[in-house]
Design a protein around this motif. Structure first.
Motif, PDB file in Angstrom:
ATOM      1  N   CYS A  93       1.030  -1.264   0.018  1.00  0.00           N
ATOM      2  CA  CYS A  93       0.127   0.079  -0.043  1.00  0.00           C
ATOM      3  C   CYS A  93       0.942   1.259  -0.070  1.00  0.00           C
ATOM      4  CB  CYS A  93      -0.955  -0.174   1.156  1.00  0.00           C
ATOM      5  SG  CYS A  93      -2.268   1.307   1.149  1.00  0.00           S
ATOM      6  N   SER A  94       0.348   2.395  -0.920  1.00  0.00           N
ATOM      7  CA  SER A  94       1.427   3.495  -0.904  1.00  0.00           C
ATOM      8  C   SER A  94       1.288   4.414   0.416  1.00  0.00           C
ATOM      9  CB  SER A  94       0.771   4.334  -1.833  1.00  0.00           C
ATOM     10  OG  SER A  94      -0.671   4.680  -1.921  1.00  0.00           O
ATOM     11  N   ALA A  95       0.334   3.831   1.409  1.00  0.00           N
ATOM     12  CA  ALA A  95       0.189   4.876   2.319  1.00  0.00           C
ATOM     13  C   ALA A  95       0.352   3.752   3.699  1.00  0.00           C
ATOM     14  CB  ALA A  95      -1.014   5.655   2.665  1.00  0.00           C
ATOM     15  N   GLU A  96       1.041   4.405   4.800  1.00  0.00           N
ATOM     16  CA  GLU A  96       1.426   3.567   5.878  1.00  0.00           C
ATOM     17  C   GLU A  96       0.172   3.633   6.854  1.00  0.00           C
ATOM     18  OE1 GLU A  96       5.373   4.433   7.516  1.00  0.00           O
ATOM     19  OE2 GLU A  96       6.489   3.960   5.919  1.00  0.00           O
ATOM     20  N   CYS A  97      -0.393   4.597   6.569  1.00  0.00           N
ATOM     21  CA  CYS A  97      -1.714   4.606   7.526  1.00  0.00           C
ATOM     22  C   CYS A  97      -2.538   5.399   6.419  1.00  0.00           C
ATOM     23  CB  CYS A  97      -1.527   5.480   8.508  1.00  0.00           C
ATOM     24  SG  CYS A  97      -0.983   7.104   8.447  1.00  0.00           S
ATOM     25  N   GLY A  98      -3.849   5.496   6.714  1.00  0.00           N
ATOM     26  CA  GLY A  98      -4.914   6.070   6.127  1.00  0.00           C
ATOM     27  C   GLY A  98      -4.842   5.486   4.678  1.00  0.00           C
ATOM     28  N   GLU A  99      -5.845   6.357   3.842  1.00  0.00           N
ATOM     29  CA  GLU A  99      -6.206   5.678   2.499  1.00  0.00           C
ATOM     30  C   GLU A  99      -4.965   5.872   1.522  1.00  0.00           C
ATOM     31  OE1 GLU A  99      -8.855   4.244   1.319  1.00  0.00           O
ATOM     32  OE2 GLU A  99      -9.783   4.466   3.337  1.00  0.00           O
ATOM     33  N   GLY A 100      -4.719   5.029   0.731  1.00  0.00           N
ATOM     34  CA  GLY A 100      -3.506   4.740  -0.224  1.00  0.00           C
ATOM     35  C   GLY A 100      -3.971   3.958  -1.526  1.00  0.00           C
ATOM     36  N   ASP A 101      -3.159   3.529  -2.280  1.00  0.00           N
ATOM     37  CA  ASP A 101      -3.634   2.512  -3.380  1.00  0.00           C
ATOM     38  C   ASP A 101      -2.305   1.668  -3.515  1.00  0.00           C
ATOM     39  OD1 ASP A 101      -1.684   3.792  -5.415  1.00  0.00           O
ATOM     40  OD2 ASP A 101      -2.652   5.272  -4.968  1.00  0.00           O
ATOM     41  N   CYS A 138      -4.151   6.885  11.020  1.00  0.00           N
ATOM     42  CA  CYS A 138      -2.909   7.654  10.960  1.00  0.00           C
ATOM     43  C   CYS A 138      -2.656   8.348  12.465  1.00  0.00           C
ATOM     44  CB  CYS A 138      -2.785   8.657  10.137  1.00  0.00           C
ATOM     45  SG  CYS A 138      -2.840   8.302   8.392  1.00  0.00           S
ATOM     46  N   GLN A 139      -1.638   8.171  12.864  1.00  0.00           N
ATOM     47  CA  GLN A 139      -1.062   9.055  14.248  1.00  0.00           C
ATOM     48  C   GLN A 139      -0.376  10.241  13.809  1.00  0.00           C
ATOM     49  OE1 GLN A 139      -1.892   7.547  17.279  1.00  0.00           O
ATOM     50  NE2 GLN A 139      -2.704   5.827  16.176  1.00  0.00           N
ATOM     51  N   THR A 140      -0.583  11.546  14.784  1.00  0.00           N
ATOM     52  CA  THR A 140      -0.033  12.594  14.418  1.00  0.00           C
ATOM     53  C   THR A 140       0.873  12.850  15.424  1.00  0.00           C
ATOM     54  OG1 THR A 140      -1.918  13.450  15.818  1.00  0.00           O
ATOM     55  CG2 THR A 140      -2.101  13.362  13.198  1.00  0.00           C
ATOM     56  N   SER A 141       2.004  13.561  15.103  1.00  0.00           N
ATOM     57  CA  SER A 141       2.752  14.449  16.282  1.00  0.00           C
ATOM     58  C   SER A 141       3.361  15.455  15.639  1.00  0.00           C
ATOM     59  CB  SER A 141       3.833  12.988  16.393  1.00  0.00           C
ATOM     60  OG  SER A 141       4.717  12.879  15.325  1.00  0.00           O
ATOM     61  N   TRP A 142       4.238  16.130  16.588  1.00  0.00           N
ATOM     62  CA  TRP A 142       4.683  17.197  16.504  1.00  0.00           C
ATOM     63  C   TRP A 142       6.018  17.112  15.927  1.00  0.00           C
ATOM     64  CZ3 TRP A 142       2.008  21.568  16.608  1.00  0.00           C
ATOM     65  CH2 TRP A 142       0.988  21.367  17.757  1.00  0.00           C
ATOM     66  N   PHE A 143       6.506  17.935  14.645  1.00  0.00           N
ATOM     67  CA  PHE A 143       7.624  17.833  13.899  1.00  0.00           C
ATOM     68  C   PHE A 143       8.454  19.014  14.154  1.00  0.00           C
ATOM     69  CE2 PHE A 143       5.211  14.484  12.085  1.00  0.00           C
ATOM     70  CZ  PHE A 143       6.212  13.388  11.707  1.00  0.00           C
ATOM     71  N   GLU A 169       2.260  10.651  11.037  1.00  0.00           N
ATOM     72  CA  GLU A 169       3.529   9.956  11.043  1.00  0.00           C
ATOM     73  C   GLU A 169       3.382   8.897   9.713  1.00  0.00           C
ATOM     74  OE1 GLU A 169       3.552   7.975  14.810  1.00  0.00           O
ATOM     75  OE2 GLU A 169       4.231   9.809  15.814  1.00  0.00           O
ATOM     76  N   GLY A 170       4.484   8.428   9.096  1.00  0.00           N
ATOM     77  CA  GLY A 170       4.525   7.508   8.178  1.00  0.00           C
ATOM     78  C   GLY A 170       3.864   7.867   6.808  1.00  0.00           C
ATOM     79  N   THR A 171       3.776   9.349   6.501  1.00  0.00           N
ATOM     80  CA  THR A 171       3.295   9.847   5.403  1.00  0.00           C
ATOM     81  C   THR A 171       3.968  10.974   4.782  1.00  0.00           C
ATOM     82  OG1 THR A 171       1.638  11.295   6.210  1.00  0.00           O
ATOM     83  CG2 THR A 171       0.763   8.874   6.007  1.00  0.00           C
ATOM     84  N   THR A 172       3.901  11.089   3.526  1.00  0.00           N
ATOM     85  CA  THR A 172       4.635  12.400   3.102  1.00  0.00           C
ATOM     86  C   THR A 172       3.757  13.648   3.014  1.00  0.00           C
ATOM     87  OG1 THR A 172       3.718  11.801   0.935  1.00  0.00           O
ATOM     88  CG2 THR A 172       5.826  10.856   1.262  1.00  0.00           C
TER      89      THR A 172
END
Length: 358
Positions: A93-101, A138-143, A169-172
């Motif tokens: 899957c193109s996404a480590e979390c959430g919707e992808g293809d 998907c998990q969110t965090s501060w960058f 996290e884990g997405t572009t």
């Protein structure tokens, strides 16, 4: 002529009553035995004899011997190549979390499983090459990025800064609203830094308004030497750096509209008839409606204008026809009260008529 009363009745007589010779009769071709590549299809061929116009019966095959028998089988689909779509395994899957293809390899192959141009599979339904997939919540965090390398102040206390954003996290993906990281403490975006103690420095006020409302003007500001203490004090100018900030500078406002002549309304005419005059005031003003001397004199509007130039008609009842004015300025003689002199009274009889009566 023939008499229709004695006309014989019509009769029908059979002819050629012998059965027709037997013939071969072909049926419909069956479906091809293969959808691609060389296949076979068949059809029934029977020997039949027509007994009457409406009756035909099958007869033994040997009765059609001597006649060319039609084909009962033939090849089919020999021009259609046998190809098929070959699909590979689905990728990640193109996404480590959430919707992808995710994707898979798709090839057109022949009977020997060798790849051929996709156009040879155009008659077949094309399988999907991509499909949607979900990598889970998907998990969110501060960058954060690195702190700036230079303190905001060259001396004394200043600040360093860095970028802070909330992202998944884990997405572009880029930044998401800060509220999606509300369960975590936001890292500092600014921190203090300390440099060497500061000496006296120049303090500048805000620039004043431009000296003109339009065009090019000047603006000024105050520049003083002050200490770097928490409570600054004014110091002699020689204690500050040599490069003193400017106290004035050129400023540009909107382009001036130019100068024009302006006029007041005309006054009342000085005479109701016989030729009078009226006047008006004329001023030269600039774009800010201030007096100016830049107007072209040749374009200056007139100050005075003739008016009521029609001849006056004075009604003098019972004036004898012989009583006329000999001078064109008799009206002035009458106004100057000179009609008392016989010389003028005789030569300005019409104008002096009322006084003559007295």
């Amino acid at each position: 002529m023939c008499n229709s009363d004695f006309r014989p009745a019509s009769r029908r007589k059979a002819c050629n009553i012998e059965p027709c010779p037997p013939v071969w009769e072909e049926g419909e071709w069956s479906a091809c035995s293969r959808t691609c590549g060389e296949g076979r299809q068949m059809r029934p061929v029977t020997c039949k004899q027509k007994l009457t116009q409406s009756v035909t019966r099958p007869v033994p095959l040997d009765q059609c011997i001597g006649l060319a028998k039609p084909l009962t089988t033939q090849t089919c689909n020999d021009e259609v190549a046998c190809t098929s779509w070959r699909t590979g395994s689905w990728g990640q899957c193109s996404a480590e979390c959430g919707e992808g293809d995710r994707r898979r390899e798709l090839l057109c192959v022949n009977e020997d499983r060798n790849e051929v141009p996709e156009s040879e599979c155009s008659h077949l339904p094309r399988p999907d090459e991509t499909q949607s997939c979900n990598g889970g919540p998907c998990q969110t965090s501060w960058f954060t990025n690195d702190w700036s390398t230079q303190c905001s102040s060259n001396c004394g206390s200043g600040t360093l800064s860095r970028g802070v954003l909330c992202s998944t996290e884990g997405t572009t993906a880029g930044a998401v609203p800060d509220g999606q990281c509300s369960g975590q403490q936001k890292p500092d975006e600014v921190k203090t830094c300390t440099e060497a103690p500061c000496g006296p420095k120049w303090f500048t006020s805000e620039w004043s308004r431009c000296s003109v409302g339009c065009g090019t003007g000047t603006q000024t500001r105050s520049v003083v030497c002050v200490s770097s203490d928490v409570s600054p004090t004014i110091l002699p100018t020689y204690q500050c750096p040599v490069s003193r900030p400017q106290t004035s500078q050129q400023c540009e406002e909107t382009e001036c509209a130019g100068v024009h002549w302006f006029t007041s309304e005309w006054s009342e005419c000085s005479q109701s008839c016989g030729g009078g005059y009226r006047t008006r005031h004329v001023k030269c003003l600039d774009g800010l409606m201030q007096p100016s001397t830049e107007c072209e004199i040749i374009e200056r509007p007139g100050l005075r204008q003739s008016c009521n130039i029609q001849q006056c008609h004075i009604v003098q009842p019972d004036v004898p026809a012989s009583c006329t004015d000999k001078f064109s300025y008799c009206d002035k003689i009458q106004q100057a009260r000179l009609c008392s002199y016989s010389y003028y009274r005789q030569r300005c009889c019409f104008s002096c008529y009322e006084q003559n009566k007295k």
